[in-house]
Design an enzyme around this catalytic site. Structure first.
Site, PDB file in Angstrom:
ATOM      1  N   GLY A  46       0.806  -1.213   0.000  1.00  0.00           N
ATOM      2  CA  GLY A  46       0.000   0.000   0.000  1.00  0.00           C
ATOM      3  C   GLY A  46       0.838   1.260   0.000  1.00  0.00           C
ATOM      4  O   GLY A  46       1.788   1.391   0.776  1.00  0.00           O
ATOM      5  N   ASN A  69      -2.346  -8.563  12.148  1.00  0.00           N
ATOM      6  CA  ASN A  69      -1.335  -7.541  11.925  1.00  0.00           C
ATOM      7  C   ASN A  69      -1.900  -6.155  12.199  1.00  0.00           C
ATOM      8  O   ASN A  69      -3.083  -5.896  12.036  1.00  0.00           O
ATOM      9  CB  ASN A  69      -0.788  -7.625  10.484  1.00  0.00           C
ATOM     10  CG  ASN A  69      -1.513  -6.718   9.518  1.00  0.00           C
ATOM     11  OD1 ASN A  69      -1.201  -5.532   9.407  1.00  0.00           O
ATOM     12  ND2 ASN A  69      -2.509  -7.270   8.831  1.00  0.00           N
ATOM     13  N   CYS A 129      -8.580  -0.767   5.217  1.00  0.00           N
ATOM     14  CA  CYS A 129      -7.525  -1.097   6.171  1.00  0.00           C
ATOM     15  C   CYS A 129      -7.971  -0.728   7.584  1.00  0.00           C
ATOM     16  O   CYS A 129      -8.282   0.436   7.848  1.00  0.00           O
ATOM     17  CB  CYS A 129      -6.230  -0.365   5.825  1.00  0.00           C
ATOM     18  SG  CYS A 129      -4.911  -0.681   7.017  1.00  0.00           S
ATOM     19  N   LYS A 164     -11.205  -2.115  -2.939  1.00  0.00           N
ATOM     20  CA  LYS A 164     -11.005  -3.197  -1.972  1.00  0.00           C
ATOM     21  C   LYS A 164     -11.936  -3.015  -0.781  1.00  0.00           C
ATOM     22  O   LYS A 164     -11.897  -1.997  -0.093  1.00  0.00           O
ATOM     23  CB  LYS A 164      -9.551  -3.225  -1.501  1.00  0.00           C
ATOM     24  CG  LYS A 164      -9.197  -4.447  -0.665  1.00  0.00           C
ATOM     25  CD  LYS A 164      -7.691  -4.546  -0.457  1.00  0.00           C
ATOM     26  CE  LYS A 164      -7.329  -5.843   0.250  1.00  0.00           C
ATOM     27  NZ  LYS A 164      -5.851  -5.990   0.401  1.00  0.00           N
ATOM     28  N   THR A 192      -8.844  -7.653   5.882  1.00  0.00           N
ATOM     29  CA  THR A 192      -8.786  -8.401   7.135  1.00  0.00           C
ATOM     30  C   THR A 192     -10.000  -8.164   8.031  1.00  0.00           C
ATOM     31  O   THR A 192     -10.663  -7.142   7.959  1.00  0.00           O
ATOM     32  CB  THR A 192      -7.513  -8.029   7.916  1.00  0.00           C
ATOM     33  OG1 THR A 192      -7.475  -6.606   8.094  1.00  0.00           O
ATOM     34  CG2 THR A 192      -6.274  -8.490   7.175  1.00  0.00           C
ATOM     35  N   GLY A 243      -7.426 -16.329   3.088  1.00  0.00           N
ATOM     36  CA  GLY A 243      -7.075 -17.669   3.531  1.00  0.00           C
ATOM     37  C   GLY A 243      -6.707 -18.653   2.448  1.00  0.00           C
ATOM     38  O   GLY A 243      -6.746 -19.865   2.672  1.00  0.00           O
TER      39      GLY A 243
END
Length: 302
Positions: A46, A69, A129, A164, A192, A243
């Site tokens: 990113g 993370n 994010c 995204k 995530t 995954g």
């Protein structure tokens, strides 16, 4: 031989297996292990307008079937990337996707404009994010904010725009539709899942930032369901993320409606995973007597 090529918004990929942003750096990090040209594409680390140091350590923690993370989009900034990284990685024979980020809509637009004038092939608008205090997921939670940021950034994009999406929302279908209405050429999902890790002996959070983003095999069932749901409402291409560790995983995402996939945490567990996944996928297609990989897309029997 099975035809492995896929087309996303007019961009041809030699195969549907793309390195996910944040887990593959800018590609140079893996060059000593294998030629990144074997990949369908690389979603680059990113990028923000200015250099960003990211969050304080500890910022990565292993969890059962995954990792959490809170890196916080550490990156050298777009100008450094253009001068020092892109000239080298542009030699890779693969699609390069710039993952763009900003604290404000204006910053997103500036980064989109700068990267559109570069030799990257596509842009990925990261509005999902969970590890930054400003921007990021703040733009990607509500459908109206997804619509507005996509509409705002799209005019600055001379390259196809992927949006995204975050899984940390009420109904991801609404957000997918908002991205499509806003002008997205494709969507990628999922980013995530918001989570945390705790050390019972110290009685403290493992991450300095307390919370972070969960990725790895633990999130795959969530990601499959969300790709399937989004495929039922949008017409634009979908890139599935979450995954993936094997060629069979890729096939599952494509059966649920993904046109391509991104592989993330698996690169940290096994740096050689992506060539292996591509080989396994080719073997699966041969075994299933499928001559064109695109026949998998949305072919789930329900």
């Amino acid at each position: 031989m099975t035809d492995m090529k896929v087309n996303i918004a007019g961009v041809e990929f030699k195969n549907p297996v793309i390195a996910a942003s944040g887990t593959y750096g800018f590609g140079k990090e893996f060059e000593k292990l294998y030629d990144p040209s074997v990949l369908g594409g690389i979603a680059l680390k990113g990028l923000t307008l200015e250099r960003r140091e990211g969050n304080a350590p500890v910022r990565i923690a292993e969890t059962p079937s995954g990792m959490i993370n809170s890196v916080g989009l550490q990156n050298p900034g777009v100008n450094y990337f253009l001068q020092h990284d892109l000239p080298h990685i542009r030699n890779f024979d693969t699609v390069l996707i710039a993952n763009i980020n900003g604290n404000t809509a204006e910053e997103y637009c500036k980064v989109a404009q700068i990267m559109s004038d570069s030799s990257v092939d596509m842009l990925e608008l990261n509005i999902s994010c969970p590890n930054v205090k400003c921007g990021g997921m703040a733009f990607g939670i509500k459908p109206e904010s997804v619509l507005n940021i996509t509409k705002t950034v799209k005019p600055y994009c001379k390259k196809p725009l992927i949006v995204k999406l975050s899984p940390n929302v009420a109904d991801i279908k609404e957000n997918a539709l908002a991205a499509e209405e806003g002008g997205a050429d494709a969507i990628s999902l999922i980013n995530t899942v918001y989570g945390m890790a705790v050390d019972a002996k110290t009685m403290k959070p493992v991450l300095a930032n307390i919370k972070g983003g969960l990725s790895g095999p633990a999130v795959k069932p969530i990601a499959l369901r969300m790709v399937y749901d989004c495929r039922s409402v949008v017409k634009i291409p979908i890139i599935g993320i979450g995954g993936i560790t094997s060629g069979t995983d890729v096939a599952e995402f494509m059966l649920c409606g993904a046109n391509a996939v991104q592989v993330g945490a698996a690169n940290i567990m096994n740096p050689m995973c992506m060539p292996q996944i591509i080989s396994q996928l080719a073997n699966y297609l041969t075994e299933m007597k499928i001559d064109d990989i695109n026949k998998l897309v949305g072919a789930l029997k329900v």
